[in-house]
Scaffold this motif. Structure first.
Motif, PDB file in Angstrom:
ATOM      1  N   SER A 159      -3.007  -4.677   1.973  1.00  0.00           N
ATOM      2  CA  SER A 159      -3.036  -3.470   1.142  1.00  0.00           C
ATOM      3  C   SER A 159      -1.742  -3.273   0.365  1.00  0.00           C
ATOM      4  O   SER A 159      -1.750  -2.721  -0.737  1.00  0.00           O
ATOM      5  CB  SER A 159      -3.292  -2.236   2.015  1.00  0.00           C
ATOM      6  N   VAL A 160      -0.631  -3.737   0.946  1.00  0.00           N
ATOM      7  CA  VAL A 160       0.683  -3.569   0.313  1.00  0.00           C
ATOM      8  C   VAL A 160       1.365  -4.936   0.262  1.00  0.00           C
ATOM      9  O   VAL A 160       2.352  -5.184   0.959  1.00  0.00           O
ATOM     10  CB  VAL A 160       1.551  -2.553   1.091  1.00  0.00           C
ATOM     11  N   PRO A 161       0.846  -5.862  -0.552  1.00  0.00           N
ATOM     12  CA  PRO A 161       1.475  -7.179  -0.620  1.00  0.00           C
ATOM     13  C   PRO A 161       2.884  -7.116  -1.194  1.00  0.00           C
ATOM     14  O   PRO A 161       3.731  -7.946  -0.865  1.00  0.00           O
ATOM     15  CB  PRO A 161       0.524  -7.978  -1.526  1.00  0.00           C
ATOM     16  N   LEU A 162       3.124  -6.151  -2.063  1.00  0.00           N
ATOM     17  CA  LEU A 162       4.456  -5.822  -2.569  1.00  0.00           C
ATOM     18  C   LEU A 162       4.639  -4.320  -2.394  1.00  0.00           C
ATOM     19  O   LEU A 162       3.697  -3.545  -2.600  1.00  0.00           O
ATOM     20  CB  LEU A 162       4.597  -6.206  -4.040  1.00  0.00           C
ATOM     21  N   PRO A 163       5.862  -3.852  -2.060  1.00  0.00           N
ATOM     22  CA  PRO A 163       6.009  -2.446  -1.673  1.00  0.00           C
ATOM     23  C   PRO A 163       6.209  -1.472  -2.824  1.00  0.00           C
ATOM     24  O   PRO A 163       6.231  -0.265  -2.596  1.00  0.00           O
ATOM     25  CB  PRO A 163       7.255  -2.472  -0.787  1.00  0.00           C
ATOM     26  N   ASP A 164       6.348  -1.955  -4.069  1.00  0.00           N
ATOM     27  CA  ASP A 164       6.760  -1.053  -5.143  1.00  0.00           C
ATOM     28  C   ASP A 164       5.797   0.112  -5.365  1.00  0.00           C
ATOM     29  O   ASP A 164       6.225   1.248  -5.610  1.00  0.00           O
ATOM     30  CB  ASP A 164       6.978  -1.826  -6.454  1.00  0.00           C
ATOM     31  N   HIS A 165       4.485  -0.135  -5.260  1.00  0.00           N
ATOM     32  CA  HIS A 165       3.529   0.954  -5.493  1.00  0.00           C
ATOM     33  C   HIS A 165       3.384   1.882  -4.286  1.00  0.00           C
ATOM     34  O   HIS A 165       2.839   2.984  -4.428  1.00  0.00           O
ATOM     35  CB  HIS A 165       2.162   0.384  -5.899  1.00  0.00           C
ATOM     36  N   TYR A 166       3.884   1.442  -3.150  1.00  0.00           N
ATOM     37  CA  TYR A 166       3.841   2.279  -1.946  1.00  0.00           C
ATOM     38  C   TYR A 166       5.067   3.194  -1.847  1.00  0.00           C
ATOM     39  O   TYR A 166       4.961   4.325  -1.368  1.00  0.00           O
ATOM     40  CB  TYR A 166       3.751   1.399  -0.705  1.00  0.00           C
ATOM     41  N   TRP A 167       6.208   2.709  -2.278  1.00  0.00           N
ATOM     42  CA  TRP A 167       7.449   3.482  -2.146  1.00  0.00           C
ATOM     43  C   TRP A 167       7.365   4.898  -2.714  1.00  0.00           C
ATOM     44  O   TRP A 167       7.903   5.827  -2.093  1.00  0.00           O
ATOM     45  CB  TRP A 167       8.604   2.726  -2.788  1.00  0.00           C
ATOM     46  N   PRO A 168       6.726   5.132  -3.872  1.00  0.00           N
ATOM     47  CA  PRO A 168       6.677   6.517  -4.376  1.00  0.00           C
ATOM     48  C   PRO A 168       6.022   7.496  -3.392  1.00  0.00           C
ATOM     49  O   PRO A 168       6.371   8.682  -3.386  1.00  0.00           O
ATOM     50  CB  PRO A 168       5.867   6.398  -5.668  1.00  0.00           C
ATOM     51  N   LEU A 169       5.099   7.022  -2.563  1.00  0.00           N
ATOM     52  CA  LEU A 169       4.510   7.889  -1.542  1.00  0.00           C
ATOM     53  C   LEU A 169       5.582   8.360  -0.561  1.00  0.00           C
ATOM     54  O   LEU A 169       5.579   9.520  -0.124  1.00  0.00           O
ATOM     55  CB  LEU A 169       3.403   7.147  -0.799  1.00  0.00           C
ATOM     56  N   LEU A 170       6.527   7.483  -0.219  1.00  0.00           N
ATOM     57  CA  LEU A 170       7.588   7.851   0.713  1.00  0.00           C
ATOM     58  C   LEU A 170       8.509   8.903   0.112  1.00  0.00           C
ATOM     59  O   LEU A 170       9.032   9.764   0.833  1.00  0.00           O
ATOM     60  CB  LEU A 170       8.388   6.610   1.110  1.00  0.00           C
ATOM     61  N   TYR A 171       8.711   8.844  -1.204  1.00  0.00           N
ATOM     62  CA  TYR A 171       9.560   9.850  -1.852  1.00  0.00           C
ATOM     63  C   TYR A 171       8.889  11.217  -1.858  1.00  0.00           C
ATOM     64  O   TYR A 171       9.542  12.240  -1.636  1.00  0.00           O
ATOM     65  CB  TYR A 171       9.925   9.414  -3.272  1.00  0.00           C
ATOM     66  N   THR A 172       7.598  11.244  -2.107  1.00  0.00           N
ATOM     67  CA  THR A 172       6.928  12.544  -2.079  1.00  0.00           C
ATOM     68  C   THR A 172       6.872  13.082  -0.653  1.00  0.00           C
ATOM     69  O   THR A 172       7.185  14.260  -0.416  1.00  0.00           O
ATOM     70  CB  THR A 172       5.526  12.457  -2.692  1.00  0.00           C
ATOM     71  N   LEU A 173       6.521  12.244   0.301  1.00  0.00           N
ATOM     72  CA  LEU A 173       6.498  12.686   1.692  1.00  0.00           C
ATOM     73  C   LEU A 173       7.861  13.194   2.127  1.00  0.00           C
ATOM     74  O   LEU A 173       7.971  14.210   2.830  1.00  0.00           O
ATOM     75  CB  LEU A 173       6.052  11.534   2.591  1.00  0.00           C
ATOM     76  N   GLY A 174       8.912  12.519   1.702  1.00  0.00           N
ATOM     77  CA  GLY A 174      10.262  12.894   2.105  1.00  0.00           C
ATOM     78  C   GLY A 174      10.729  14.236   1.573  1.00  0.00           C
ATOM     79  O   GLY A 174      11.659  14.826   2.127  1.00  0.00           O
TER      80      GLY A 174
END
Length: 268
Positions: A220-235
């Motif tokens: 689902s996350v072969p590269l993390p770039d599209h996942y990282w923005p979720l961590l910023y909003t959650l944070g």
């Protein structure tokens, strides 16, 4: 009043040319924010498409519209402009909150990439709210990104709407390009469900340490770039924020359009 926080599953840039259930939901989100929380003083966007070594923030008064995609996409996409103003003032506030981290104030190199404008042209089509982008430092771990985001929470009290724009599941090589509404791959559904459930339960570790899910995470996350923005909003959220998940679906088998809006409890 404290602003909400929004993560947009932005999908293909071509969504900027479409009028569908997803884009209509994005517009309704924007209208709800203005109705219940007031007009944002500015928008801080964390897009999957600005990757840097170190941290940067756009600090120009008139950010350019960046068409950062290939010519295989419709030519009309290259004609779209999103002429929102920038905000050097908000950029300096971001840099101050992240201190002592060194933050580069970008006064001309970047602008608004398609991760930002393909969403905002639907949510705020008038392009009259200042927009600032924060880059993604490729040298950081998921835990580091989350920790950095936590420092940005005070912006919400200052009238700044924080958005992330990426995808929980983003595997382009596995996409079924010929069937937008096909059944998702089992691993894609498993991973999307896991992250949604972790967010709903305020299981921070379950979201940040997503790689622990094994093969479903790897696919689902072969590269993390599209996942990282979720961590910023959650944070930038707190336990008092209530998450909603709309839209909530996966396109082409392996592209999650799931969006998350965290609403402050006092106006929920």
């Amino acid at each position: 009043m404290r602003m909400p926080v929004i993560f947009f599953g932005h999908g293909s840039p071509a969504i900027a040319l479409q009028d569908n259930a997803t884009t209509q939901l994005w517009r309704r989100l924007a209208l709800r924010i203005e109705r219940d929380y007031g007009r944002p003083r500015a928008i801080l966007s964390i897009s999957a498409h600005w990757l840097t070594r170190g941290v940067g923030v756009t600090a120009m008064t008139h950010p350019q519209t960046i068409h950062d995609f290939g010519r295989s996409l419709p030519s009309a996409l290259f004609d779209i402009q999103y002429p929102a103003p920038g905000s050097p003032e908000v950029a300096r506030e971001v840099a101050a909150l992240l201190a002592p981290e060194r933050v580069v104030l970008d006064e001309g190199d970047w602008g608004l990439d398609h991760g930002t404008w393909s969403v905002l042209c639907k949510a705020w089509p008038d392009a009259d709210i200042p927009v600032v982008q924060l880059s993604l430092d490729v040298l950081r771990s998921p835990r580091d990104h989350y920790a950095l985001a936590q420092k940005l929470q005070p912006l919400r009290e200052a009238g700044v709407l924080i958005i992330g724009t990426g995808n929980i599941v983003h595997n382009l090589p596995r996409m079924n390009w010929g069937a937008q509404n096909c059944e998702p791959y089992p691993w894609a559904k498993t991973f999307d469900d896991h992250i949604v459930n972790a967010i709903a339960a305020r299981d921070i570790n379950g979201v940040v340490d997503y790689e622990a899910l094994g093969d479903a995470a790897t696919l689902s996350v072969p590269l993390p770039d599209h996942y990282w923005p979720l961590l910023y909003t959650l944070g930038t959220t707190t336990a008092a924020d209530r998450p909603d998940f709309e839209p909530r679906h996966i396109e082409h088998g392996s592209l999650s359009m799931t969006s998350v809006a965290w609403w402050p409890a006092e106006a929920a």
